[in-house]
Design a protein around this motif. Structure first.
Motif, PDB file in Angstrom:
ATOM      1  N   PHE A  49       0.827  -1.294   0.039  1.00 47.06           N
ATOM      2  CA  PHE A  49      -0.094  -0.074   0.024  1.00 47.06           C
ATOM      3  C   PHE A  49       0.791   1.226  -0.174  1.00 47.06           C
ATOM      4  O   PHE A  49       0.375   2.291  -0.551  1.00 47.06           O
ATOM      5  N   ALA A  50       2.112   1.183   0.508  1.00 41.54           N
ATOM      6  CA  ALA A  50       3.002   2.363   0.590  1.00 41.54           C
ATOM      7  C   ALA A  50       3.261   2.548  -0.741  1.00 41.54           C
ATOM      8  O   ALA A  50       3.565   3.885  -1.497  1.00 41.54           O
ATOM      9  N   LEU A 100      -5.665  -4.637   6.718  1.00 45.08           N
ATOM     10  CA  LEU A 100      -6.307  -3.269   6.818  1.00 45.08           C
ATOM     11  C   LEU A 100      -5.415  -2.557   7.694  1.00 45.08           C
ATOM     12  O   LEU A 100      -5.251  -1.382   7.480  1.00 45.08           O
ATOM     13  N   TYR A 101      -4.573  -3.042   8.481  1.00 38.57           N
ATOM     14  CA  TYR A 101      -3.578  -2.196   9.306  1.00 38.57           C
ATOM     15  C   TYR A 101      -2.488  -1.879   8.458  1.00 38.57           C
ATOM     16  O   TYR A 101      -1.904  -0.815   8.403  1.00 38.57           O
ATOM     17  N   GLY A 102      -2.095  -2.649   7.547  1.00 36.74           N
ATOM     18  CA  GLY A 102      -1.101  -2.355   6.491  1.00 36.74           C
ATOM     19  C   GLY A 102      -1.521  -1.169   5.591  1.00 36.74           C
ATOM     20  O   GLY A 102      -1.032  -0.407   4.986  1.00 36.74           O
ATOM     21  N   PHE A 103      -2.729  -0.937   5.397  1.00 38.46           N
ATOM     22  CA  PHE A 103      -3.413   0.054   4.674  1.00 38.46           C
ATOM     23  C   PHE A 103      -3.554   1.245   5.509  1.00 38.46           C
ATOM     24  O   PHE A 103      -3.485   2.377   4.870  1.00 38.46           O
ATOM     25  N   MET A 108      -2.523   7.041   6.583  1.00 35.08           N
ATOM     26  CA  MET A 108      -2.098   8.320   7.785  1.00 35.08           C
ATOM     27  C   MET A 108      -1.005   8.856   7.242  1.00 35.08           C
ATOM     28  O   MET A 108      -1.118  10.295   7.253  1.00 35.08           O
ATOM     29  N   GLU A 109      -0.171   8.462   6.369  1.00 37.45           N
ATOM     30  CA  GLU A 109       1.015   9.389   6.104  1.00 37.45           C
ATOM     31  C   GLU A 109       0.277  10.071   4.942  1.00 37.45           C
ATOM     32  O   GLU A 109       0.752  11.380   4.784  1.00 37.45           O
ATOM     33  N   LEU A 110      -0.033   9.624   4.030  1.00 38.88           N
ATOM     34  CA  LEU A 110      -0.857  10.390   2.762  1.00 38.88           C
ATOM     35  C   LEU A 110      -1.830  11.611   3.261  1.00 38.88           C
ATOM     36  O   LEU A 110      -1.743  12.703   2.889  1.00 38.88           O
ATOM     37  N   SER A 111      -2.459  11.271   4.362  1.00 36.81           N
ATOM     38  CA  SER A 111      -3.405  12.239   4.955  1.00 36.81           C
ATOM     39  C   SER A 111      -2.728  13.502   5.536  1.00 36.81           C
ATOM     40  O   SER A 111      -2.815  14.707   5.267  1.00 36.81           O
ATOM     41  N   GLN A 112      -1.625  13.254   6.228  1.00 35.54           N
ATOM     42  CA  GLN A 112      -0.742  14.237   6.905  1.00 35.54           C
ATOM     43  C   GLN A 112       0.069  14.833   5.976  1.00 35.54           C
ATOM     44  O   GLN A 112       0.053  16.145   5.864  1.00 35.54           O
TER      45      GLN A 112
END
Length: 135
Positions: A49-50, A100-103, A108-112
């Motif tokens: 996902f990253a 889901l946790y990997g997503f 969170m990084e993208l949102s920030q």
């Protein structure tokens, strides 16, 4: 806080709640060893996902580690003393929780990354840190 950042934070919170529910359900039917190895696959999901969401670059060493960890989780085919349906449900929900946790982490990084530059800086030069001795 902007409404979009608030909405993203609420979404991440709901995903965290669902993630906990999936982990709890999966651990009810799996032995600790199987559950912990499946939970370790969240590294592979986080990397995938990253790569997709935040365009993370990888070295050959990190790709090798993810592949070896994922192969170890896939090789779990043992029955744990529960019915086949319960084992399958536990396996699926634990793997889903890891995904889901990997997503959640790249989200969170993208949102920030999208909202942090728009947020005003709130530094105050008059604030000073004091030591615990009061000086």
């Amino acid at each position: 806080m902007s409404p979009r950042l608030l909405a993203a934070s609420i979404m991440v919170g709901l995903m965290a709640g669902l993630d906990g529910l999936l982990y709890a359900y999966g651990m009810a039917y799996l032995p600790v060893s199987t559950s912990s190895i499946l939970s370790a696959t969240q590294l592979a999901f986080t990397c995938g996902f990253a790569l997709l969401l935040v365009r993370q670059r990888f070295t050959p060493f990190s790709v090798n580690a993810v592949v070896l960890l994922s192969v170890g989780a896939v090789m779990l085919g043992m029955n744990a003393g529960v019915s086949r349906a319960q084992y399958s449900a536990g396996f699926t929900t634990t793997l889903g929780a890891a995904a889901l946790y990997g997503f959640m982490l790249p989200v969170m990084e993208l949102s920030q990354a999208r909202h942090a530059p728009a947020a005003p800086s709130r530094t105050h030069s008059s604030w000073r840190c004091r030591s615990s001795s009061g000086s």
